[in-house]
Design a protein around this motif. Structure first.
Motif: not given
Length: 374
Positions: A243-251
């Motif tokens: 993700p291009s934004t910090p602290n955005t969840p990814f799995t």
């Protein structure tokens, strides 16, 4: 140790070899990859399970240090032509002194010490490394507070380079060895002698063999762009496949995403002090697995961290001294988050200030690991 509550099972176990973290227990789960017996760490090839990495972390291009003490130093190469994690017998392969029972930040903890001699793996100067571990239960969370310190104590030279981190992998093996040290955050009388936190591989879905399904966030989107053999190009840019934004969840899936990269919290190298402990703790990464309900948060004063999903792990099945089977560990068996300085900082003059250690100075860093179960 401080803390109160029902989780008497929450405990940390350390080994003198590499000042390694053998266990990080949360609600009955050991969330770091390990071996159940200390002897296996020497017998079975493994990717730095739980080790304290030093004298430097990550790669140094060409295994060479130029213009240090007015000289050129050739280091031991162990990653192609490069030096990785301090060389073939870096601090993770050495036996540390300790533990000593100490008080730190008003709490009980343990202290470990290692003297690295001038010329080890090619590095100049005799240095003394120190590690403090303080465990606690805070508002239902199992917490490990880790501090590193290094001083140049020898008279062989006026300056050297250093960097320390922990290589921990999180796993489900849960046996204790008599050569280990157990820290129980709720029962101070169980603070036994025998030791760092560096290269730990975390797995929050035990006993599953991989990290598939783990939900992560990272505190930055910036990383050091690297060449195919892991050497920085000099460019700090946005990571392309997260993700291009910090602290955005990814799995994390079965095979992707698959980072093995150094993420940058502070992109201004000139502003990074040798001792970062006076800086505020910042959350660099979080992990959560919905199947187990286990959570992990990692906070650090360090300007960077390696985020590695275990693509190169291949640890053979083995047996304990009692004949018990220890399962094979393969790709993506755990996630490493290694707070650190920039990759190849010792080898680059423009970055060297963050890791150049002179007589009378102190290298320092602090990281805090918080884990809990829903």
């Amino acid at each position: 140790m401080s803390g109160s509550g029902p989780r008497a099972e929450s405990a940390f176990t350390f080994l003198p070899r590499g000042a390694a973290i053998q266990e990080f227990n949360v609600a009955g789960h050991n969330i770091v990859q390990n071996f159940p017996e200390a002897a296996l760490y020497d017998l079975i090839p493994h990717p730095h399970f739980g080790e304290t990495v030093g004298r430097t972390t990550n790669r140094i291009k060409g295994a060479v240090l130029c213009n240090l003490n007015g000289k050129t130093y050739h280091l031991s190469a162990n990653n192609g032509e490069h030096s990785l994690h301090g060389g073939p017998t870096g601090w993770g392969k050495r036996t540390w002194e300790g533990p000593q029972k100490v008080e730190r930040r008003g709490k009980e903890g343990v202290f470990f010490r290692h003297v690295s001699k001038d010329g080890e793996e090619g590095f100049p100067g005799t240095v003394e490394a120190r590690v403090w571990y303080v465990a606690a239960i805070e508002e239902g969370e199992t917490v490990l507070d880790v501090e590193y310190e290094v001083e140049l104590v020898g008279d062989e030279c006026e300056e050297t380079v250093v960097g320390v981190t922990n290589h921990r992998s999180h796993s489900l093996l849960n046996a204790l060895d008599p050569c280990s040290v157990q820290l129980n955050a709720l029962q101070p009388e169980l603070l036994y002698a025998d030791f760092h936190i560096c290269f730990s591989y975390f797995n929050l879905d035990l006993p599953a063999p991989t990290i598939e399904g783990t939900i992560c966030t990272l505190g930055t989107t910036l990383y050091q762009e690297i060449t195919p053999d892991g050497i920085p190009t000099g460019k700090i840019t946005t990571y392309p496949s997260l993700p291009s934004t910090p602290n955005t969840p990814f799995t994390l899936g079965a095979t992707e995403p698959d980072p093995d990269d150094c993420f940058i919290m502070n992109p201004d190298p000139a502003s990074i002090p040798l001792d970062t402990r006076s800086l505020p703790l910042k959350t660099i990464a979080t992990m959560h697995h919905p199947h187990t309900g286990l959570h992990l948060e990692i906070d650090s004063t360090e300007p960077a961290f390696q985020f590695y999903c275990g693509r190169f792990v291949d640890v053979a099945e083995c047996e304990t001294s009692q004949g018990a089977k220890v399962e094979r560990r393969g790709k993506r068996c755990g996630v490493c988050v290694e707070p650190s300085r920039y990759v190849d900082a010792p080898g680059r003059e423009e970055w060297r200030g963050m890791c150049r250690l002179r007589k009378g100075e102190v290298f320092g860093s602090r990281s805090v690991y918080r884990a809990w179960k829903d």
